[in-house]
Structures are given as C-alpha cells and as structure tokens.
Scaffold this active site. Structure first.
Site, mmCIF file in Angstrom:
data_model
loop_
_atom_site.group_PDB
_atom_site.id
_atom_site.type_symbol
_atom_site.label_atom_id
_atom_site.label_comp_id
_atom_site.label_asym_id
_atom_site.label_seq_id
_atom_site.Cartn_x
_atom_site.Cartn_y
_atom_site.Cartn_z
ATOM 1 N N LYS A 299 0.830 -1.206 0.000
ATOM 2 C CA LYS A 299 0.000 0.000 0.000
ATOM 3 C C LYS A 299 0.861 1.252 0.000
ATOM 4 C CE LYS A 299 -3.777 -0.576 2.410
ATOM 5 N NZ LYS A 299 -4.339 -0.852 3.752
ATOM 6 N N CYS B 251 7.917 -40.186 -15.305
ATOM 7 C CA CYS B 251 6.536 -40.618 -15.497
ATOM 8 C C CYS B 251 5.785 -40.751 -14.190
ATOM 9 C CB CYS B 251 6.483 -41.909 -16.295
ATOM 10 S SG CYS B 251 7.223 -43.292 -15.426
ATOM 11 N N TYR C 198 11.546 -34.864 -21.089
ATOM 12 C CA TYR C 198 10.092 -34.749 -20.969
ATOM 13 C C TYR C 198 9.607 -35.113 -19.574
ATOM 14 C CZ TYR C 198 9.727 -39.836 -21.152
ATOM 15 O OH TYR C 198 9.852 -41.161 -20.863
ATOM 16 N N MET D 267 -4.071 -6.201 11.147
ATOM 17 C CA MET D 267 -4.827 -5.062 11.633
ATOM 18 C C MET D 267 -5.495 -4.300 10.497
ATOM 19 S SD MET D 267 -3.764 -1.668 13.601
ATOM 20 C CE MET D 267 -4.248 -0.616 12.254
ATOM 21 N N SER E 149 13.215 -43.760 -17.649
ATOM 22 C CA SER E 149 12.063 -42.963 -17.251
ATOM 23 C C SER E 149 11.987 -43.051 -15.733
ATOM 24 C CB SER E 149 10.789 -43.521 -17.891
ATOM 25 O OG SER E 149 9.678 -42.818 -17.403
ATOM 26 N N ARG F 295 -3.036 3.144 8.476
ATOM 27 C CA ARG F 295 -3.359 1.997 7.639
ATOM 28 C C ARG F 295 -2.209 1.006 7.616
ATOM 29 N NH1 ARG F 295 -4.609 4.723 1.939
ATOM 30 N NH2 ARG F 295 -5.951 2.902 1.701
ATOM 31 N N GLY G 116 -6.406 -10.637 7.908
ATOM 32 C CA GLY G 116 -6.137 -11.213 9.228
ATOM 33 C C GLY G 116 -5.209 -10.335 10.021
ATOM 34 N N HIS H 133 -4.556 -45.948 -5.330
ATOM 35 C CA HIS H 133 -5.310 -46.357 -6.523
ATOM 36 C C HIS H 133 -6.346 -45.303 -6.896
ATOM 37 C CE1 HIS H 133 -8.623 -48.466 -8.625
ATOM 38 N NE2 HIS H 133 -7.617 -49.094 -9.239
ATOM 39 N N ARG I 6 -3.806 -1.233 -6.576
ATOM 40 C CA ARG I 6 -3.046 -2.493 -6.524
ATOM 41 C C ARG I 6 -3.527 -3.378 -7.657
ATOM 42 N NH1 ARG I 6 -6.111 -4.690 -1.121
ATOM 43 N NH2 ARG I 6 -8.129 -3.950 -1.800
HETATM 44 P P1 ADP Z 1 -7.727 -2.090 3.367
HETATM 45 O O1 ADP Z 1 -6.334 -2.566 3.314
HETATM 46 O O2 ADP Z 1 -8.625 -2.950 4.183
HETATM 47 O O3 ADP Z 1 -8.264 -1.740 2.029
HETATM 48 P P2 ADP Z 1 -7.376 0.732 3.793
HETATM 49 O O4 ADP Z 1 -6.199 1.195 4.538
HETATM 50 O O5 ADP Z 1 -7.267 0.825 2.325
HETATM 51 O O6 ADP Z 1 -7.689 -0.740 4.232
HETATM 52 O O7 ADP Z 1 -8.597 1.574 4.305
HETATM 53 C C1 ADP Z 1 -9.933 1.192 4.526
HETATM 54 C C2 ADP Z 1 -10.864 2.236 3.952
HETATM 55 O O8 ADP Z 1 -10.572 3.529 4.469
HETATM 56 C C3 ADP Z 1 -10.728 2.348 2.458
HETATM 57 O O9 ADP Z 1 -12.004 2.499 1.890
HETATM 58 C C4 ADP Z 1 -9.905 3.582 2.264
HETATM 59 O O10 ADP Z 1 -10.185 4.181 1.032
HETATM 60 C C5 ADP Z 1 -10.344 4.458 3.431
HETATM 61 N N1 ADP Z 1 -9.285 5.396 3.824
HETATM 62 C C6 ADP Z 1 -8.037 5.069 4.193
HETATM 63 N N2 ADP Z 1 -7.305 6.159 4.416
HETATM 64 C C7 ADP Z 1 -8.108 7.218 4.175
HETATM 65 C C8 ADP Z 1 -7.911 8.632 4.209
HETATM 66 N N3 ADP Z 1 -6.727 9.153 4.510
HETATM 67 N N4 ADP Z 1 -8.945 9.412 3.909
HETATM 68 C C9 ADP Z 1 -10.136 8.856 3.575
HETATM 69 N N5 ADP Z 1 -10.385 7.565 3.518
HETATM 70 C C10 ADP Z 1 -9.383 6.732 3.817
HETATM 71 MG MG MG Z 2 -7.881 -0.540 0.855
#
Ligand code: ADP
Ligand code: MG
Ligand code: MG
Length: 879
Positions: free
Chosen positions: A28, A836, A856, A109, A769, A98, A107, A460, A342
């Site tokens: 990200k 094989c 092969y 945060m 083989s 984030r 899984g 089998h 992404r």
């Molecule tokens: P994930 O990895 O679960 O996608 P994100 O970090 O992308 O988590 O964020 C979850 C949501 O919060 C997303 O919809 C993202 O667009 C929104 N978001 C994240 N940062 C901001 C920000 N700085 N301003 C507004 N919305 C945000």
């Molecule tokens: Mg996101």
C-alpha cells in the site's frame, strides 16, 4: 566521540518512495508513493517501514525514541503541508492509520480513520466545516474503530447502540442521524470504551497515534496473521508497514462520497471499468454492505468532472502498472482523491483474457503474460469449482487430501455397482470407499466424484481419478466409513446412503449437501495463451494414457506423446479380466500360453489403436508391473466359475490363490520380477506391441517406433535377462512378418539401487524414465498406501513439507534422480530421460526436472495443460 553511524531511516514521506519498494514500504505504501510521484491527487502522508515493525520486537514491543523522533519530524512536515495540527483543536489534523505488508494479508490489523479527534477538536471540526453532524459522525466512527482495532473491543457493542438510536428515531440510514443524536452516541461510545478497557478514551492525538502504530506492529504476530503466513508460506520476518495519511472526507455531504473500481471486469476480464460508490459515506461503508452502492457509471450524472477525472486516472494507472488495477477513491466536496491502487484479484478466465489482451495491446510481453498466470488458476479453468459465496455458507464435514481437482456434489453410495446403476437412473453419485481397487473402476467412471478414507496421493483412487479427470478426495482420515451399515461419519455427524455431499478435489474439503458451482470453460484466449506457452517451453509434456480414449483426450489437451502406457490397466475391463485371471492361475506354461494368446489379441488391438491415434507421436509402454494377486477374483461365485472353467477343484484353486498372497506386495513379486519368473508374459507383451506398431505403421503410411519399458529394475542383470527374451520374441515377429521396425528398450529408474548404478544400467538401456512415485516410496521407506496416515502429522510438526509424493523431495529423492542423470549420460550422452511419476504433473517438481535438463515429463491427461505452463514458467525462472 562523534556518532559515526547515521541513524537508520524508518520513516518515508509519500514523496520519497516508489512502487519498487514494497518490501520496505509494504504494498500500500509503495503504491501511494508511486501515485504521488505520478502527480495523482493523493492525501499527503508518510510510511513507517516494515523494518521498524521488526525492530519493534527487538525493542521489547514498544516504540523506541529514535523512531518516535522520526515520526515526530514527519508529523511536523505533514502539519506544515496541510496547515492543520495535532495540537490545534480549532484546525485539527486528522489522519488514517493503515497497515500494509509487502504481501497483502487479511487477518492483520485494519485501518483506523479520523485519528486525531478528541472531545475538544471535534468541536473545532464542527465549526471549521460548519457541519456538526459530519464532525460527530467522524468522531463516533473513530471511537469505534480505535476501540475495535487497537483495543480489541467487539464492534457489536457499538453497532447495537447505533441500531437502537436509529430504531428509536425511525431512521433507515446512518447519515440521517442528526448532530444531537450523534453527540449522544459519542458519549455512549466513550462510556462503552471506558467500561471495556478500564481507561478513558485517549484525548491526546499523539498518544492515539502511537497506540495505533503499536497495534499495527503487534498485529503482525497475532494468531490469525501467523496462521495465514504459515498457510501461504510467507516468511515471518517480512514485517508490516504503517501508513499515516491526512484524512479526506467522503462523509462531508452530498457532493462527497467514496468508492472502489476495477479497471477491467475481474470476473470476465472484459475491458470495462467496473466499480461502485456511495454518496456521503466514508471508506469501509462501501464494503460493509449497509447501504447498497451505486454503479460507477451513475457518478457521471452526479459529478461529471470527478467521473471523467477518475476515468483518466484509472487509464493512467493501468498503463503505468501494465496490469488491471483495483482502485479506492474518495470525493471530498467535489474534489477527487485516490487512496489506493493495486493489481486486482481476478478469476482464472479473467486472468487469461487480461493477459492475452495486454499482450495484444502491446503493453506486456508474452513472457510477462506467462509469468502472471498461476498454474493453480489454470486448474480452475479446466475443472468446475464451487461458487465462492456458496462455499461460505456450506457446512464443512471434514478435510482430506485433494487428489484430483474439480468440484462434485451427489448422493453417497458405498459400492461401485450401485454408483454405476445410479448413473443409469440419471442420479448423480459420489462413490465413498475406505479405499478403491481395480474392481471399482466402472463405478469410479460413473461417479461425479470419489471420496476415500484411506490412501495417499498415489493411491489407486488418486491415480485412477486423475487419469480419468474425475474429482477425488483421498485419505480423509476424519471420516469413518462403515461399508456394511452404509454410513459415513465425521465425529457424531452421520451421512447415510443416498444423502448428498459435496467434495472439492483441489482443497480436499468435504461438505454436507449440494453446493452450486461454476463450469469449466476454455475460451479462445486460452488457445492463444497456450500457443505462447508451447513456444517458450523446452521440456516436452507427454501423458500417461492407457487406452485409445485416453490418448485422444490427452492429445486434445496438448500432450506431445504418451510417456507411460500402463498395460495392466488394459486388463481391468470385465471381458478381459477373466483371461487375465486364468493366465495367472494356470499351472503350466502350456496352459498359460492358451490364455496369453487371448490376451495377445486384445493387447495388439489396443496398441494398434493407440499408435494410430497418436499419428506418429511417441509412446512408451511399460510391461506388466503390479503384483499378480491384484487381478484375482474376490467374489466367491466368480472364484467358483473360474475354477470350474479351468477344470480345477475349488480347494486346489483357493489354495493356489492363497499361495500368491504376499505380506508386502509393494516390495514383492511385481515389475521386472514377474518377467523373470514368467518370461512368456513379457514376450507376449513385446509381441503385441511390435505387431500393433507394424499394423498401425502400415495403416498410416509412416513408421512407428515403439518404446518398451521394463519396470522396477534394480540390478542390470534383470534388465539384460528380459531384454534377451524380448529381443528374441521380436526377432520372431520380424521373421514371421518379413518386416522390421525400429524399437527401443529402456527401463524405469524407480528402485534406489538403479539410480545408484545408473551407469551400468545405461549400457543396457536406450532410455530412462524416472518412476518418482516408487523412487519416493523406496527412497524414504514410506509406503505409498499407508503414508497418508502419518505424513500429515509430519507436515503439522514441520518435519517434512510439502508431501514428497506430491512435490519431489529435491534434497533426497531429487539427488537420486540427478545422480542417475549424470551416471546415465556419462555412459550414453544422448540417453533419453524423462519422468513418469505423479511429480510429472506438479509445477514445482517440473521446475526441478527442467533444471536437470530432462527431455520430458509425463502426467495424467488432465494435468497436461498445467504441466505445459509450469514447463514454460521454468524457462523464465532459470536466469
Ligand atoms: P484495506 O487494506 O482494508 O483496504 P485501507 O487502509 O485501504 O484498508 O482503508 C480502509 C478504507 O478507508 C478504504 O475504503 C480507504 O479508502 C479508506 N481510507 C483510508 N485512508 C483514508 C484517508 N486518509 N482518507 C479517507 N479515507 C481513507
Ligand atoms: Mg484498501
Ligand atoms: Mg512403479
């Protein structure tokens, strides 16, 4: 003394990084930096590196001073750029925190939005925007997210309150809440926070930030994340990055909103923007499903300028990344911001279409297209799969080994004949057995899928199912099968005959009831793609095929010949097995010859048909391999009939049958050993092969060069002995027919002794083989049929992984192969070398065989496309 080491850089502004720094900045963060570089509108921010999260653990799980200082400097920078401040409640700086690892990991945060709000600054925000409802809406979201993500307070505690307020005021949507209602909610939320954590909700923005950063770092080692990494073979020392970014607000009113979009359709691959958005909403509302988002096209009417800007950016990003993108955006008061991009997840069909289209559009090379398609995805394309949403609601009963991919639902039957008759009645059936044997073949063919409680990936059931392309789960040890009572139980859950279950032959999962599925379908793009695959790969891919029908199927899937024809499979059909049984149970050579002559007729016809189907492509035929008792009748009535027909008393007959039984048949009287005790059997087979080849050659007007393969050789003298017998028989054929053809005699390398003495054996063999199934069995001393019982434990305890019957054990068994390759070539530089065993269809093993420079691999017909792709990928992997 002067400090000479420069402090390590743990914090990068978005203006500093690039997309190639995902390892350091997380996916990200690297992409936020890249978009910043491209001049796309991104809210300002910075990334704390993955290295910092690793260091965090060395510092005793707390933020250390040097890091805090770098964060502080980045904050000052951010305050300067935004003109807002953590310390100014009138113009508060709000950020999102984030998490983002190098490899995306559910899984871990989640995200905290609106961080920086306090009971003081929320008032400032209300004044500043002239929108108190918005300000308190942001605050209540923040408290809930912070509590959930940082402190682990369940969301429902808050959501329940929210629902209640909405109910009391008869509101349908969150955004209908008024400022006073939201203020009350905030007070309630703070009380819940206090009650659940024993502390007041933190009122110092910096403190909030540090706590959130620590929570992200800690989440790297929470149970879910550790488990996820284990399952996906992701190293534990990668760490996760943290992004701190100025908030932009999609919940500021009706000229604001938030959404997500794919630059191409992720289900079909069609070149069309596919996305959705919500007006007056923040981030996660779109995925939360509380309100139904609108299709992205609707944005054009509402905010044409943002819409067209978005189209332009989407195009730019796709061109820049040279791949389909999954994009998040937010519009704040008519101004568009991008928040994430992404490579988008896609179905197998879409993956192929997108890759092929991108090549045609001149954006990527064919090599890149090949690299992008996962062999597992190809599996998805070739076999039906369960509908991913339906799966989530399905009741799982247990898990076995995924032995042959596909998805099947049907009524449970415990015997093969019942399955065959069910098919007649138009009933879809799953054959459930403790294990299968040759006699179950017809039932297996008639079934939708096969489930066995015992056996491993080369049992089998597994081998036959792959051969016929049938969905199959084996070694489901959690299942107890009572074939008498006709029940299948998982703990206290009992499935009776006629009940419906579903099995997933890729994952090994077993479910109760029927699950809807998506069909396998090969599109035109598939053909184009596979042509590129063929052009690139050097390793040939042949098929294991035992009947003319198999051959035709294999050729359709792109096989370049038959690498293994297992002649015993030709005897399992009802009309043939009797002659086979009588041949085995004959008391004298002359008596045996009568039945051998019957078998000769059948085999000659088979070989002839297969050679014709192959139309000049090569075929390697293995002489009879399994222990003879496998062919003997078990049914008392049948035993009686055969005894009578052969003019023997039942007691004599049964006595003789008993004498054939072995304690350990896998290491018993099988393979070349049969040829040594019954050379007339090998001779018959050699004759059938050569005569079939001559006939086919005549019909096609081109010469056929059969390859005759002797199984289970461990000593060169075994091979020499059989070779002499075969050559003598073939000389007779040539004489009788007044015609000669070229043929080759080679051997399997599947006994460790053969690998070790491969130079001596090579003198007698035209080709090798590698029978990697038996080589693995004998190399490890793991019984193929029983190892399933304990190998899972080996994997769980990290003693051995992956399963060596599935992926070649490079370190040990691979070394035996390598040794035999070198020894063989030292004597015969041009000796033909192939594989094989089941490993011939496994991508990782194929990569290894490619590196060894084998000619092969041969695998079951339905694995041929995957093997072809793996062979091409092996070329690209070898730099
Ligand atoms: P994930 O990895 O679960 O996608 P994100 O970090 O992308 O988590 O964020 C979850 C949501 O919060 C997303 O919809 C993202 O667009 C929104 N978001 C994240 N940062 C901001 C920000 N700085 N301003 C507004 N919305 C945000
Ligand atoms: Mg996101
Ligand atoms: Mg073998």
């Amino acid at each position: 003394m002067e400090a000479i080491t420069k402090a390590k850089k743990f914090v990068y502004d978005f203006t500093e990084g690039s997309k190639d720094q995902a390892t350091l900045l997380g996916g990200k963060g690297a992409n936020l930096a890249e978009m910043t570089r491209l001049g796309i509108q991104i809210p300002e921010g910075f990334t704390i590196t993955t290295e910092a999260s690793i260091q965090f653990y060395q510092e005793g799980k707390q933020l250390w001073d040097a890091l805090k200082e770098q964060i502080e400097n980045a904050l000052i920078d951010l305050e300067r750029k935004t003109g807002k401040s953590f310390d100014d409640p009138k113009k508060p700086l709000l950020v999102s925190v984030r998490s983002g690892a190098a490899i995306s990991m559910p899984g871990m945060m989640d995200t905290v939005l609106n961080l920086g709000l306090t009971t003081e600054s929320v008032k400032g925000l209300a004044v500043q925007t002239g929108n108190p409802a918005f300000a308190y809406d942001s605050y209540r979201r923040f408290i809930q997210m912070f509590a959930d993500v940082v402190k682990g307070v369940p969301r429902v505690f808050f959501e329940r309150e929210l629902e209640q307020v909405k109910a009391v005021h008869q509101l349908e949507f969150d955004y209908q809440l008024t400022a006073p209602q939201l203020m009350d909610l905030v007070t309630t939320y703070q009380k819940i926070y206090q009650r659940e954590t024993g502390e007041a909700f933190p009122q110092v923005p910096r403190e909030q930030l540090y706590q959130a950063v620590e929570a992200v770092f800690r989440s790297w080692n929470n149970e879910r994340a550790i488990l996820y990494r284990e399952l996906h073979h992701i190293p534990d020392d990668l760490g996760t990055a943290v992004n701190v970014q100025r908030m932009v607000f999609g919940n500021l009113g009706n000229d604001s909103g938030t959404g997500v979009a794919f630059t191409r359709n992720p289900s079909t691959g069609d070149k069309e923007l596919l996305g959705e958005f919500l007006i007056n909403a923040q981030g996660e509302d779109v995925v939360a499903g509380i309100r139904t988002p609108r299709p992205i096209k609707d944005l054009e009417r509402l905010d044409s300028s943002s819409y067209h800007q978005f189209l332009e950016i989407a195009r730019t990003l796709e061109n820049h990344y040279e791949d389909m993108q999954d994009i998040e955006f937010t519009i704040e008061s008519g101004k568009l911001y991008l928040l994430q991009t992404r490579s988008g997840k896609r179905t197998a069909a879409a993956a192929i279409k997108i890759a092929v289209d991108l090549v045609h559009e001149g954006k990527i090379t064919k090599e890149v297209a090949i690299k992008r398609i996962d062999t597992k995805q190809l599996d998805q394309l070739l076999h039906p799969t369960f509908d991913p949403t339906a799966i989530q609601q399905a009741a799982q009963l247990g898990k076995g080994l995924g032995a042959s991919p596909g998805a099947a639902s049907g009524k449970v039957y415990f015997d093969a004949e019942r399955v065959a008759s069910a098919k007649h009645e138009g009933i879809k059936a799953i054959l459930v057995r403790k294990e299968t044997s040759a006699e179950d073949l017809a039932g297996m063919v008639s079934s939708e899928g096969i489930l066995t409680a015992r056996g491993g990936l080369t049992s089998h059931a597994a081998v036959v199912a792959r051969g016929i392309g049938k969905c199959c789960v084996v070694g489901c040890s959690a299942a107890t099968i009572d074939e008498e009572a006709k029940t299948l139980s998982f703990g206290n859950q009992v499935i009776y005959e006629g009940d419906i279950i579903s099995i997933d032959g890729a994952s090994g999962d077993v479910y109760r009831g029927r699950i809807s599925k998506t069909k396998a379908q090969l599109t035109g793009d598939y053909d184009a793609f596979m042509t590129w695959v063929n052009d690139l790969k050097t390793l040939k891919v042949k098929a294991n095929a035992d009947t003319p029908k198999d051959v035709i199927q294999a050729l359709k899937l792109g096989a370049e010949g038959v690498g293994l024809c297992r002649t015993e499979h030709m005897f399992f059909q009802k009309d043939r097995i009797k002659s086979m049984r009588k041949m085995i149970l004959s008391h004298s050579v002359s008596e045996r010859q009568v039945y051998l002559n019957q078998l000769l007729e059948m085999q000659r016809q088979d070989f002839y048909e297969m050679f014709v189907a192959l139309n000049g492509k090569s075929m390697t035929i293995r002489l009879l391999d399994p222990p003879l008792h496998e062919f003997l009748p078990r049914d008392p009535e049948e035993i009686q009939t055969i005894a009578t027909e052969m003019g023997q008393s039942l007691t004599d007959f049964e006595h003789y049958m008993d004498s054939l039984a072995e304690v350990n048949p896998m290491l018993g009287h099988r393979g070349v050993r049969l040829g040594i005790t019954y050379p007339e059997v090998s001779r018959m087979q050699a004759r059938a092969i050569i005569e079939g080849a001559i006939l086919a050659g005549k019909e096609m007007g081109k010469k056929v060069e059969p390859q005759i393969m002797v199984p289970l050789v461990g000593i060169v003298s075994e091979l020499s002995y059989i070779k002499k017998e075969i050559e003598a028989e073939i000389a007779d054929v040539f004489l009788e027919r007044g015609e000669e053809i070229i043929y080759k005699i080679g051997t399997m390398i599947e006994v460790p002794r053969a690998a070790i003495t491969a130079d001596t054996i090579a003198k007698e063999a035209d080709f090798f083989s590698f029978g990697t199934n038996d080589l693995t069995q004998m190399g490890f001393g793991f019984s193929r049929d029983d190892a399933g019982k304990f190998l899972q434990e080996y994997e769980d305890k990290n003693l051995l992984s992956p399963n060596p019957f599935h992926t070649i054990d490079v370190e040990g068994i691979g070394k035996l192969v390598e040794m035999a390759v070198q020894l063989g070539r030292s004597v015969k530089p041009n000796i033909e070398l192939g594989v094989c065993g089941e490993h011939g269809g496994d991508p990782e093993s194929i990569n290894f065989f490619h590196k060894l420079g084998l000619e092969y691999v041969s695998c079951s017909p339905f694995r041929v496309p995957i093997a072809r792709l793996a062979a091409a990928k092996a070329v690209l992997a070898k730099v």
